[in-house]
Design a protein around this motif. Structure first.
Motif, PDB file in Angstrom:
ATOM      1  N   GLU A 198       0.698  -1.186   0.028  1.00  0.00           N
ATOM      2  CA  GLU A 198      -0.070   0.063   0.050  1.00  0.00           C
ATOM      3  C   GLU A 198       0.837   1.339   0.141  1.00  0.00           C
ATOM      4  OE1 GLU A 198      -2.047   3.359   1.318  1.00  0.00           O
ATOM      5  OE2 GLU A 198      -0.540   2.599   2.472  1.00  0.00           O
ATOM      6  N   LEU A 199       2.034   1.220   0.899  1.00  0.00           N
ATOM      7  CA  LEU A 199       2.943   2.393   0.708  1.00  0.00           C
ATOM      8  C   LEU A 199       3.342   2.553  -0.500  1.00  0.00           C
ATOM      9  CD1 LEU A 199       4.969   2.272   4.177  1.00  0.00           C
ATOM     10  CD2 LEU A 199       3.703   4.018   3.363  1.00  0.00           C
ATOM     11  N   ILE A 200       4.072   1.796  -1.128  1.00  0.00           N
ATOM     12  CA  ILE A 200       4.702   1.909  -2.414  1.00  0.00           C
ATOM     13  C   ILE A 200       3.627   2.182  -3.464  1.00  0.00           C
ATOM     14  CG2 ILE A 200       5.924   0.523  -4.297  1.00  0.00           C
ATOM     15  CD1 ILE A 200       7.059  -1.439  -2.129  1.00  0.00           C
ATOM     16  N   GLU A 201       2.889   1.351  -3.725  1.00  0.00           N
ATOM     17  CA  GLU A 201       1.628   1.816  -4.589  1.00  0.00           C
ATOM     18  C   GLU A 201       0.784   3.171  -4.429  1.00  0.00           C
ATOM     19  OE1 GLU A 201      -1.208  -1.293  -5.448  1.00  0.00           O
ATOM     20  OE2 GLU A 201       0.491  -2.699  -6.322  1.00  0.00           O
ATOM     21  N   GLY A 202       0.711   3.374  -2.869  1.00  0.00           N
ATOM     22  CA  GLY A 202       0.151   4.692  -2.702  1.00  0.00           C
ATOM     23  C   GLY A 202       0.999   5.803  -3.048  1.00  0.00           C
ATOM     24  N   TYR A 203       2.254   5.823  -2.737  1.00  0.00           N
ATOM     25  CA  TYR A 203       3.334   6.717  -3.147  1.00  0.00           C
ATOM     26  C   TYR A 203       3.109   7.099  -4.606  1.00  0.00           C
ATOM     27  CZ  TYR A 203       7.514   9.206  -4.494  1.00  0.00           C
ATOM     28  OH  TYR A 203       8.535   9.942  -4.989  1.00  0.00           O
ATOM     29  N   PHE A 204       3.180   6.055  -5.485  1.00  0.00           N
ATOM     30  CA  PHE A 204       3.334   6.089  -7.183  1.00  0.00           C
ATOM     31  C   PHE A 204       2.092   6.536  -7.620  1.00  0.00           C
ATOM     32  CE2 PHE A 204       7.133   3.187  -6.929  1.00  0.00           C
ATOM     33  CZ  PHE A 204       7.928   4.214  -7.154  1.00  0.00           C
ATOM     34  N   THR A 205       0.866   6.446  -7.118  1.00  0.00           N
ATOM     35  CA  THR A 205      -0.531   6.826  -7.735  1.00  0.00           C
ATOM     36  C   THR A 205      -1.089   8.137  -7.219  1.00  0.00           C
ATOM     37  OG1 THR A 205      -1.573   5.403  -5.736  1.00  0.00           O
ATOM     38  CG2 THR A 205      -1.327   4.357  -7.939  1.00  0.00           C
ATOM     39  N   GLN A 206      -0.063   8.817  -6.287  1.00  0.00           N
ATOM     40  CA  GLN A 206      -0.568  10.039  -5.926  1.00  0.00           C
ATOM     41  C   GLN A 206      -0.177  11.071  -6.933  1.00  0.00           C
ATOM     42  OE1 GLN A 206       1.024  11.237  -2.107  1.00  0.00           O
ATOM     43  NE2 GLN A 206      -0.404   9.511  -1.029  1.00  0.00           N
ATOM     44  N   ASP A 207      -0.492  12.354  -6.827  1.00  0.00           N
ATOM     45  CA  ASP A 207      -0.183  13.285  -7.785  1.00  0.00           C
ATOM     46  C   ASP A 207       1.254  13.849  -7.284  1.00  0.00           C
ATOM     47  OD1 ASP A 207       0.057  15.274  -9.481  1.00  0.00           O
ATOM     48  OD2 ASP A 207      -1.578  16.543  -8.873  1.00  0.00           O
ATOM     49  N   ARG A 208       2.323  13.514  -7.669  1.00  0.00           N
ATOM     50  CA  ARG A 208       3.515  13.797  -7.067  1.00  0.00           C
ATOM     51  C   ARG A 208       4.263  14.322  -8.290  1.00  0.00           C
ATOM     52  NH1 ARG A 208       3.032  12.944  -1.819  1.00  0.00           N
ATOM     53  NH2 ARG A 208       5.159  13.610  -1.697  1.00  0.00           N
ATOM     54  N   ARG A 209       5.581  15.081  -7.964  1.00  0.00           N
ATOM     55  CA  ARG A 209       6.483  15.571  -8.815  1.00  0.00           C
ATOM     56  C   ARG A 209       7.501  14.479  -9.064  1.00  0.00           C
ATOM     57  NH1 ARG A 209       8.375  21.780  -7.881  1.00  0.00           N
ATOM     58  NH2 ARG A 209       9.505  21.121  -9.886  1.00  0.00           N
ATOM     59  N   HIS A 210       7.194  13.199  -9.716  1.00  0.00           N
ATOM     60  CA  HIS A 210       8.167  12.162 -10.027  1.00  0.00           C
ATOM     61  C   HIS A 210       9.030  12.497 -11.173  1.00  0.00           C
ATOM     62  CE1 HIS A 210       5.612   9.530  -7.896  1.00  0.00           C
ATOM     63  NE2 HIS A 210       4.566   9.748  -8.544  1.00  0.00           N
ATOM     64  N   ALA A 211      10.347  12.871 -10.560  1.00  0.00           N
ATOM     65  CA  ALA A 211      11.495  13.384 -11.705  1.00  0.00           C
ATOM     66  C   ALA A 211      11.932  12.026 -12.181  1.00  0.00           C
ATOM     67  CB  ALA A 211      12.283  14.073 -11.010  1.00  0.00           C
ATOM     68  N   LEU A 212      12.279  11.218 -11.319  1.00  0.00           N
ATOM     69  CA  LEU A 212      12.735   9.702 -11.642  1.00  0.00           C
ATOM     70  C   LEU A 212      12.681   8.772 -10.600  1.00  0.00           C
ATOM     71  CD1 LEU A 212      14.870   8.619 -13.879  1.00  0.00           C
ATOM     72  CD2 LEU A 212      16.646   9.091 -12.119  1.00  0.00           C
ATOM     73  N   ARG A 235       6.289   1.866 -15.811  1.00  0.00           N
ATOM     74  CA  ARG A 235       5.919   2.157 -17.297  1.00  0.00           C
ATOM     75  C   ARG A 235       4.281   2.564 -17.420  1.00  0.00           C
ATOM     76  NH1 ARG A 235       8.809   1.790 -21.344  1.00  0.00           N
ATOM     77  NH2 ARG A 235      10.359   0.516 -20.501  1.00  0.00           N
ATOM     78  N   ALA A 236       3.729   1.784 -16.897  1.00  0.00           N
ATOM     79  CA  ALA A 236       1.898   2.014 -17.084  1.00  0.00           C
ATOM     80  C   ALA A 236       1.637   3.342 -16.518  1.00  0.00           C
ATOM     81  CB  ALA A 236       1.423   0.998 -16.618  1.00  0.00           C
ATOM     82  N   ARG A 237       2.321   3.548 -15.332  1.00  0.00           N
ATOM     83  CA  ARG A 237       1.952   4.922 -14.886  1.00  0.00           C
ATOM     84  C   ARG A 237       2.581   6.106 -15.586  1.00  0.00           C
ATOM     85  NH1 ARG A 237      -2.220   5.269 -11.731  1.00  0.00           N
ATOM     86  NH2 ARG A 237      -1.419   7.278 -10.893  1.00  0.00           N
ATOM     87  N   GLU A 238       3.715   5.767 -16.391  1.00  0.00           N
ATOM     88  CA  GLU A 238       4.192   6.853 -17.063  1.00  0.00           C
ATOM     89  C   GLU A 238       5.322   7.597 -16.305  1.00  0.00           C
ATOM     90  OE1 GLU A 238       1.614   9.209 -19.743  1.00  0.00           O
ATOM     91  OE2 GLU A 238       1.372   7.766 -21.053  1.00  0.00           O
ATOM     92  N   ILE A 239       5.772   6.846 -15.315  1.00  0.00           N
ATOM     93  CA  ILE A 239       6.630   7.550 -14.337  1.00  0.00           C
ATOM     94  C   ILE A 239       8.178   7.090 -14.877  1.00  0.00           C
ATOM     95  CG2 ILE A 239       7.645   7.350 -11.954  1.00  0.00           C
ATOM     96  CD1 ILE A 239       4.719   6.342 -11.093  1.00  0.00           C
ATOM     97  N   PRO A 240       8.847   8.267 -15.095  1.00  0.00           N
ATOM     98  CA  PRO A 240      10.339   8.054 -15.505  1.00  0.00           C
ATOM     99  C   PRO A 240      11.106   7.292 -14.533  1.00  0.00           C
ATOM    100  CG  PRO A 240       9.667  10.434 -15.313  1.00  0.00           C
ATOM    101  CD  PRO A 240       8.843   9.716 -14.738  1.00  0.00           C
ATOM    102  N   PHE A 241      11.927   6.239 -15.232  1.00  0.00           N
ATOM    103  CA  PHE A 241      12.603   5.528 -14.475  1.00  0.00           C
ATOM    104  C   PHE A 241      13.889   4.940 -15.250  1.00  0.00           C
ATOM    105  CE2 PHE A 241      10.153   2.414 -16.955  1.00  0.00           C
ATOM    106  CZ  PHE A 241      10.961   1.440 -17.147  1.00  0.00           C
ATOM    107  N   ILE A 242      14.903   4.870 -14.376  1.00  0.00           N
ATOM    108  CA  ILE A 242      15.952   3.793 -14.892  1.00  0.00           C
ATOM    109  C   ILE A 242      15.949   2.602 -13.795  1.00  0.00           C
ATOM    110  CG2 ILE A 242      17.394   5.848 -15.936  1.00  0.00           C
ATOM    111  CD1 ILE A 242      19.088   5.353 -13.343  1.00  0.00           C
ATOM    112  N   ILE A 243      16.787   1.584 -14.518  1.00  0.00           N
ATOM    113  CA  ILE A 243      17.237   0.294 -13.852  1.00  0.00           C
ATOM    114  C   ILE A 243      18.450   0.562 -13.298  1.00  0.00           C
ATOM    115  CG2 ILE A 243      17.412  -2.231 -13.873  1.00  0.00           C
ATOM    116  CD1 ILE A 243      15.253  -1.965 -16.094  1.00  0.00           C
ATOM    117  N   ALA A 244      18.890   0.170 -12.029  1.00  0.00           N
ATOM    118  CA  ALA A 244      20.232   0.135 -11.571  1.00  0.00           C
ATOM    119  C   ALA A 244      20.564  -1.050 -11.145  1.00  0.00           C
ATOM    120  CB  ALA A 244      20.328   1.214 -10.343  1.00  0.00           C
ATOM    121  N   PHE A 245      21.466  -1.828 -11.918  1.00  0.00           N
ATOM    122  CA  PHE A 245      21.899  -3.230 -11.210  1.00  0.00           C
ATOM    123  C   PHE A 245      22.928  -3.134 -10.119  1.00  0.00           C
ATOM    124  CE2 PHE A 245      21.141  -4.307 -16.023  1.00  0.00           C
ATOM    125  CZ  PHE A 245      19.967  -4.767 -15.935  1.00  0.00           C
TER     126      PHE A 245
END
Length: 199
Positions: free
Chosen positions: A93-107, A130-140
């Motif tokens: 709930e914390l993770i999904e709740g954070y991402f689904t809020q109207d926030r300034r997701h830079a990365l 990707r579905a939420r169109e939130i900019p992301f990168i993958i860090a190995f």
């Protein structure tokens, strides 16, 4: 950006408690024990700012850190089985709740342990971003644990496994040796600049 000026701001136990988003935000997410806290400390050039534990599943809140006018967000690790179902549900709930809020997701930096195959949860997290169109990168992470040839082989294998998620930029990192940290900083700064310019 002066990363070593990073300071802890606050922790939140439910998504409803999260404050209004007023600065560009850079979030870090990944499986429990992926090395998230260690990587953030290396990024900040601070040993103990983000709490590191030998036991996975210790990040149970959303933790905010500030570097100048940018917020860095440490999200709970997912996939740790040795906690109650109710606790796992709260983390979700914390993770999904954070991402689904109207926030300034830079990365969002989605962390994947280079030593292992990408898990179903890793794939789901990346597909969710990707579905939420939130900019992301993958860090190995934990690249120092593999020899050079093994590392190349694992990067190729992981890229193939993650190909279903489409084109995604990745960086190979080591919190121990500092590999990839300068690249990660450059990506973050570019993403923050783009977020500011888009407003």
């Amino acid at each position: 950006m002066k990363y070593n000026s990073a300071r802890f701001v606050a922790s939140y136990g439910t998504s409803k408690q999260l404050p209004e988003s007023v600065h560009p935000e850079v979030a870090f997410v990944g499986r429990s024990n992926v090395g998230k806290s260690s990587l953030m400390n290396k990024l900040f050039g601070r040993k103990g700012l983000v709490k590191v534990s030998q036991k996975p599943g210790k990040t149970t809140t959303v933790n905010f850190f500030a570097v100048e006018d940018v917020d860095f967000v440490d999200l709970p690790g997912y996939g740790y089985a040795q906690v109650s179902k109710s606790e796992r549900a709260r983390w979700k709930e914390l993770i999904e709740g954070y991402f689904t809020q109207d926030r300034r997701h830079a990365l969002t930096v989605s962390l994947v342990d280079i030593r292992h195959d990408a898990s179903k949860l890793d794939l789901e997290m990346i597909e969710f971003l990707r579905a939420r169109e939130i900019p992301f990168i993958i860090a190995f992470t934990k690249a120092d644990k593999l020899k050079s040839m093994q590392r190349k082989k694992q990067v190729a294998a992981l890229c193939k496994q993650l190909a279903a998620t489409g084109d995604a930029y990745f960086v190979v990192t080591s919190a121990e040796k500092g590999d990839g940290i300068d690249d990660l900083k450059a990506i973050i700064e570019d993403a923050v600049a783009q977020e500011i310019a888009s407003r």
